[in-house]
Design a protein around this motif. Structure first.
Motif, PDB file in Angstrom:
ATOM      1  N   THR A  19       0.836  -1.224   0.046  1.00  0.00           N
ATOM      2  CA  THR A  19       0.166   0.075  -0.323  1.00  0.00           C
ATOM      3  C   THR A  19       0.848   1.206   0.008  1.00  0.00           C
ATOM      4  OG1 THR A  19      -1.633  -1.238   1.208  1.00  0.00           O
ATOM      5  CG2 THR A  19      -1.832   1.408   1.180  1.00  0.00           C
ATOM      6  N   ARG A  20       0.641   2.102  -0.985  1.00  0.00           N
ATOM      7  CA  ARG A  20       1.516   3.401  -1.091  1.00  0.00           C
ATOM      8  C   ARG A  20       0.860   4.539  -0.067  1.00  0.00           C
ATOM      9  NH1 ARG A  20      -0.261   1.659  -6.106  1.00  0.00           N
ATOM     10  NH2 ARG A  20       1.167   0.673  -7.296  1.00  0.00           N
ATOM     11  N   PRO A  21       1.773   5.610   0.265  1.00  0.00           N
ATOM     12  CA  PRO A  21       1.307   6.424   1.196  1.00  0.00           C
ATOM     13  C   PRO A  21       0.113   7.043   0.831  1.00  0.00           C
ATOM     14  CG  PRO A  21       3.504   6.731   0.436  1.00  0.00           C
ATOM     15  CD  PRO A  21       3.068   5.641  -0.386  1.00  0.00           C
ATOM     16  N   ASP A  22      -0.441   7.076  -0.516  1.00  0.00           N
ATOM     17  CA  ASP A  22      -1.742   7.574  -0.665  1.00  0.00           C
ATOM     18  C   ASP A  22      -2.695   6.609  -0.744  1.00  0.00           C
ATOM     19  OD1 ASP A  22      -1.423   6.347  -3.208  1.00  0.00           O
ATOM     20  OD2 ASP A  22      -1.500   7.805  -4.561  1.00  0.00           O
ATOM     21  N   PHE A  23      -2.457   5.325  -0.106  1.00  0.00           N
ATOM     22  CA  PHE A  23      -3.396   4.359   0.195  1.00  0.00           C
ATOM     23  C   PHE A  23      -3.733   3.456  -1.262  1.00  0.00           C
ATOM     24  CE2 PHE A  23      -3.715   5.457   4.368  1.00  0.00           C
ATOM     25  CZ  PHE A  23      -4.723   4.511   4.918  1.00  0.00           C
ATOM     26  N   THR A  24      -2.983   3.812  -2.285  1.00  0.00           N
ATOM     27  CA  THR A  24      -3.521   3.144  -3.363  1.00  0.00           C
ATOM     28  C   THR A  24      -2.552   1.647  -3.622  1.00  0.00           C
ATOM     29  OG1 THR A  24      -1.703   4.410  -4.904  1.00  0.00           O
ATOM     30  CG2 THR A  24      -3.895   5.041  -4.753  1.00  0.00           C
ATOM     31  N   ILE A  91      -9.555   5.567 -12.137  1.00  0.00           N
ATOM     32  CA  ILE A  91      -9.813   4.937 -10.956  1.00  0.00           C
ATOM     33  C   ILE A  91      -8.601   4.498 -10.459  1.00  0.00           C
ATOM     34  CG2 ILE A  91     -12.012   4.403 -11.449  1.00  0.00           C
ATOM     35  CD1 ILE A  91     -11.588   1.624 -12.083  1.00  0.00           C
ATOM     36  N   VAL A  92      -8.447   4.547  -9.118  1.00  0.00           N
ATOM     37  CA  VAL A  92      -7.189   3.739  -8.462  1.00  0.00           C
ATOM     38  C   VAL A  92      -7.834   2.760  -7.438  1.00  0.00           C
ATOM     39  CG1 VAL A  92      -5.615   5.750  -9.077  1.00  0.00           C
ATOM     40  CG2 VAL A  92      -7.070   5.717  -6.816  1.00  0.00           C
ATOM     41  N   ALA A  93      -7.035   1.589  -7.583  1.00  0.00           N
ATOM     42  CA  ALA A  93      -7.408   0.671  -6.551  1.00  0.00           C
ATOM     43  C   ALA A  93      -6.928   0.960  -4.987  1.00  0.00           C
ATOM     44  CB  ALA A  93      -6.631  -0.658  -6.932  1.00  0.00           C
ATOM     45  N   VAL A  94      -7.774   0.621  -4.248  1.00  0.00           N
ATOM     46  CA  VAL A  94      -7.453   0.841  -2.624  1.00  0.00           C
ATOM     47  C   VAL A  94      -7.895  -0.398  -1.871  1.00  0.00           C
ATOM     48  CG1 VAL A  94      -7.550   3.391  -2.668  1.00  0.00           C
ATOM     49  CG2 VAL A  94      -9.630   2.143  -2.348  1.00  0.00           C
ATOM     50  N   PRO A 113     -11.238   6.769  -5.852  1.00  0.00           N
ATOM     51  CA  PRO A 113     -10.614   5.536  -5.078  1.00  0.00           C
ATOM     52  C   PRO A 113     -11.534   4.391  -5.357  1.00  0.00           C
ATOM     53  CG  PRO A 113     -10.362   7.410  -3.987  1.00  0.00           C
ATOM     54  CD  PRO A 113     -11.120   8.133  -4.921  1.00  0.00           C
ATOM     55  N   VAL A 114     -11.528   3.227  -5.678  1.00  0.00           N
ATOM     56  CA  VAL A 114     -12.317   2.018  -6.013  1.00  0.00           C
ATOM     57  C   VAL A 114     -11.724   0.890  -5.107  1.00  0.00           C
ATOM     58  CG1 VAL A 114     -12.987   0.329  -7.566  1.00  0.00           C
ATOM     59  CG2 VAL A 114     -12.829   2.786  -8.196  1.00  0.00           C
ATOM     60  N   THR A 115     -12.468   0.338  -4.067  1.00  0.00           N
ATOM     61  CA  THR A 115     -12.036  -0.731  -3.102  1.00  0.00           C
ATOM     62  C   THR A 115     -11.893  -2.151  -4.274  1.00  0.00           C
ATOM     63  OG1 THR A 115     -13.317   0.186  -1.422  1.00  0.00           O
ATOM     64  CG2 THR A 115     -12.862  -2.140  -1.326  1.00  0.00           C
ATOM     65  N   TRP A 116     -10.641  -2.898  -4.074  1.00  0.00           N
ATOM     66  CA  TRP A 116     -10.769  -3.867  -4.861  1.00  0.00           C
ATOM     67  C   TRP A 116     -11.372  -5.012  -4.685  1.00  0.00           C
ATOM     68  CZ3 TRP A 116      -8.857  -8.669  -4.118  1.00  0.00           C
ATOM     69  CH2 TRP A 116      -8.549  -8.934  -2.788  1.00  0.00           C
ATOM     70  N   TRP A 117     -11.770  -5.287  -3.319  1.00  0.00           N
ATOM     71  CA  TRP A 117     -12.367  -6.464  -3.023  1.00  0.00           C
ATOM     72  C   TRP A 117     -13.866  -6.672  -3.148  1.00  0.00           C
ATOM     73  CZ3 TRP A 117     -15.688  -6.068   1.256  1.00  0.00           C
ATOM     74  CH2 TRP A 117     -15.575  -4.990   1.891  1.00  0.00           C
ATOM     75  N   MET A 118     -14.306  -8.019  -3.540  1.00  0.00           N
ATOM     76  CA  MET A 118     -15.832  -8.140  -3.619  1.00  0.00           C
ATOM     77  C   MET A 118     -16.441  -8.824  -2.231  1.00  0.00           C
ATOM     78  SD  MET A 118     -17.041  -7.197  -6.570  1.00  0.00           S
ATOM     79  CE  MET A 118     -18.335  -8.300  -6.449  1.00  0.00           C
ATOM     80  N   ARG A 119     -17.607  -8.379  -2.072  1.00  0.00           N
ATOM     81  CA  ARG A 119     -18.457  -9.016  -0.960  1.00  0.00           C
ATOM     82  C   ARG A 119     -18.587 -10.526  -1.088  1.00  0.00           C
ATOM     83  NH1 ARG A 119     -23.789  -5.410  -2.136  1.00  0.00           N
ATOM     84  NH2 ARG A 119     -22.159  -4.251  -2.741  1.00  0.00           N
ATOM     85  N   ARG A 120     -19.037 -11.097   0.085  1.00  0.00           N
ATOM     86  CA  ARG A 120     -19.451 -12.599  -0.081  1.00  0.00           C
ATOM     87  C   ARG A 120     -20.687 -12.749  -0.738  1.00  0.00           C
ATOM     88  NH1 ARG A 120     -18.031 -11.838   5.370  1.00  0.00           N
ATOM     89  NH2 ARG A 120     -19.890 -12.626   5.952  1.00  0.00           N
TER      90      ARG A 120
END
Length: 302
Positions: A19-24, A91-94, A113-120
């Protein structure tokens, strides 16, 4: 929007993703399994069918324009290419929710910022914090609309200049517009329930709220007024008691940019003013629908 570190975010950090300093982060494509792709497909098909006639045309057209694939979780770089060509955004992955100031920095530089993981699979209808489907399907399509895209950019820039004590006011504005906003239907379609359509990401990504926001008799639907929204509390645990209805994305651009910059340059009076409850209807409100209040909880406003 943004929040302090959550258990889910900590889980992502502990997983060893760089994870980079900008959370990406780099979108970890190898971490998506068959279940993730199946959940994406199920949610995508369900919501696109549900939103026909309920969501604003700019959203439907935007989803098609950025090439969201039905069958699998989209590749962020491919989406960014189309988005960049449309409005200069990418878009950037976070790993999850990011701190407010970092979030505003991204918006101010036309990065979403777009969260990378998917819900269950057992979380199709409710999730405590945003996942990839909410962020990508819910937010990104409208960033193809030039006026809406400029409104979000203006919000990011204005937010960076606001004192930290005014952050709750910024959160209310984002919540009632970008997340849970409705827009007046100007197409003349008789099928548009209540004469409004959906544009907020929290609504378009939710089966229940997509129906409730435009068809239920329970909530208030009020004309958007910037100062009114800045003083209005909201719900994070149930469907909204009140939806604010904009006339156009041009109105939203004025509110998210110059509007908040002017009002929050000296925020003390607004901060000191007693907030309105989420379900209040004032004499000064322009009322499109006065809610029946059915099913409302008496406490829990944020």
């Amino acid at each position: 929007m943004a929040a302090a570190a959550t258990a889910k975010l900590q889980e992502q950090f502990d997983a060893g993703l760089t994870t980079r300093p900008d959370f990406t982060i780099d979108q970890p494509l190898e971490r998506y399994g068959a279940v993730d792709h199946a959940v994406w497909e199920q949610l995508y098909r369900r919501q696109m069918a549900l939103l026909e006639g309920r969501a604003c045309e700019a959203f439907i057209e935007g989803a098609q324009r950025i090439g969201l694939n039905v069958a699998h979780v989209p590749i962020f770089d491919a989406v960014s290419e189309r988005l960049m060509a449309a409005t200069g955004w990418r878009i950037v992955a976070v790993p999850g929710l990011v701190p407010e100031r970092i979030f505003f920095e991204h918006l101010a530089h036309r990065r979403f910022p777009v969260t990378w993981w998917m819900r269950r699979p057992d979380q199709l209808d409710y999730l405590q914090e945003p996942d990839c489907f909410h962020d990508l399907f819910g937010h990104v399509p409208l960033l193809t609309d030039p006026v809406f895209a400029d409104a979000i950019h203006a919000y990011g820039r204005a937010a960076l200049a606001v004192d930290e004590c005014a952050l709750p006011l910024l959160a209310r504005l984002y919540w009632y517009t970008v997340e849970f906003g409705l827009i007046r239907d100007t197409s003349g379609e008789a099928s548009a329930p209540q004469g409004v359509k959906i544009y907020g990401a929290g609504i378009v990504s939710s089966k229940g709220e997509s129906l409730y926001s435009v068809e239920s008799a329970a909530p208030n639907r009020l004309a958007f007024d910037l100062e009114r929204v800045l003083r209005t509390r909201y719900r994070i645990d149930t469907f909204q008691k009140t939806y604010f209805v904009i006339d156009s994305f041009a109105q939203l651009f004025d509110a998210l940019g110059a509007g908040i910059a002017a009002r929050l340059a000296h925020p003390a009076p607004l901060i000191a003013a007693a907030p309105y409850a989420a379900g209040d209807v004032l004499h000064s409100d322009t009322i499109y629908t006065r809610g029946t209040r059915e099913g409302w909880l008496d406490d829990g406003d944020v």
